[in-house]
Scaffold this motif. Structure first.
Motif, short mmCIF file in Angstrom:
data_model
loop_
_atom_site.label_atom_id
_atom_site.label_comp_id
_atom_site.label_asym_id
_atom_site.label_seq_id
_atom_site.Cartn_x
_atom_site.Cartn_y
_atom_site.Cartn_z
N GLU A 33 0.82 -1.22 0.00
CA GLU A 33 0.00 0.00 0.00
C GLU A 33 0.85 1.27 0.00
N ALA A 34 2.17 1.10 0.01
CA ALA A 34 3.14 2.19 -0.13
C ALA A 34 3.03 3.26 0.97
N TRP A 35 3.05 2.81 2.24
CA TRP A 35 3.11 3.76 3.34
C TRP A 35 4.06 3.25 4.42
N ARG A 57 -1.10 10.72 1.69
CA ARG A 57 -2.09 10.33 0.67
C ARG A 57 -2.34 8.82 0.65
N ASN A 58 -1.39 8.04 1.17
CA ASN A 58 -1.54 6.58 1.20
C ASN A 58 -1.83 6.07 2.61
#
Length: 153
Positions: A33-35, A57-58
Motif C-alpha cells: 500500500e506504499a506507506w 495520501r496513502n
C-alpha cells in the motif's frame, strides 16, 4: 536495518533503521500500500503511540493503525531489544526524573521540567533478557527498574 517482526494483521515489516534517532521508535513498512508508519515507545513506560505516517495520501485506515499499535504493544519487549541492539541507547540520557529507593529497585517518573527533587539521568542501560533498566544519575546515585514500570509526568 533490523527486522523486529512482520505484522500478522496488516503485513507490514516492522523494523529499526541503523540511522534512526531518538526517541525510541519502530518503522512499519507496508510496501503493497506504499506507506510507512513510525511508532514511538519508551523503556520507562509501556505506552506506544503513533508518531507519523508517510505519505499521507496513502495513509491506512484507523483500524489498520489500531491493529498495528496492538501488535507493537504485544511485542514491546522485542521492539526494545531491537532498538537497544541497533542503537545502543535508551534515549534517557539528560532526561529529568523523580526516583525513589536509590541503589535498589524503585519507582521512576520522567519529567518534562525540573521540579521537587528531580535528578538528571547521566547514563541508562538496558538488559534485554531480564528487561532491566539501569540508571545512573548526575549525583552518581543509581537505580534499577523493570522496563515499562515507570511513569511519565
Amino acid at each position: 536495518m533490523a527486522e523486529v517482526f512482520v505484522s500478522e494483521q496488516i503485513g507490514a515489516h516492522v523494523v529499526v533503521f541503523s540511522h534512526d534517532h531518538c526517541p525510541p521508535h519502530i518503522s512499519a513498512l507496508q510496501r503493497r500500500e506504499a506507506w510507512t508508519a513510525r511508532i514511538r515507545f519508551s523503556f520507562v513506560t509501556d505506552v506506544v503511540a503513533l508518531w507519523d505516517v508517510e505519505p499521507l495520501r496513502n495513509a491506512p485506515r484507523r483500524r489498520a493503525l489500531g491493529l498495528l499499535l496492538d501488535e507493537v504493544q504485544d511485542r514491546l519487549a522485542a521492539c526494545r531489544r531491537c532498538w537497544w541492539s541497533v542503537q545502543g541507547t535508551t534515549c534517557l540520557e539528560g532526561r529529568l526524573a523523580m526516583a525513589q529507593d536509590r541503589e535498589e529497585s524503585g519507582s521512576l517518573t520522567l519529567l518534562s521540567r525540573r521540579r521537587g527533587k528531580a535528578r538528571q539521568v547521566r547514563t541508562a542501560s538496558y538488559e534485554p533478557d531480564s528487561e532491566d533498566l539501569r540508571l545512573v544519575f548526575g549525583d552518581s546515585s543509581k537505580m534499577a527498574i523493570k522496563a515499562g514500570t515507570g511513569t511519565e509526568a
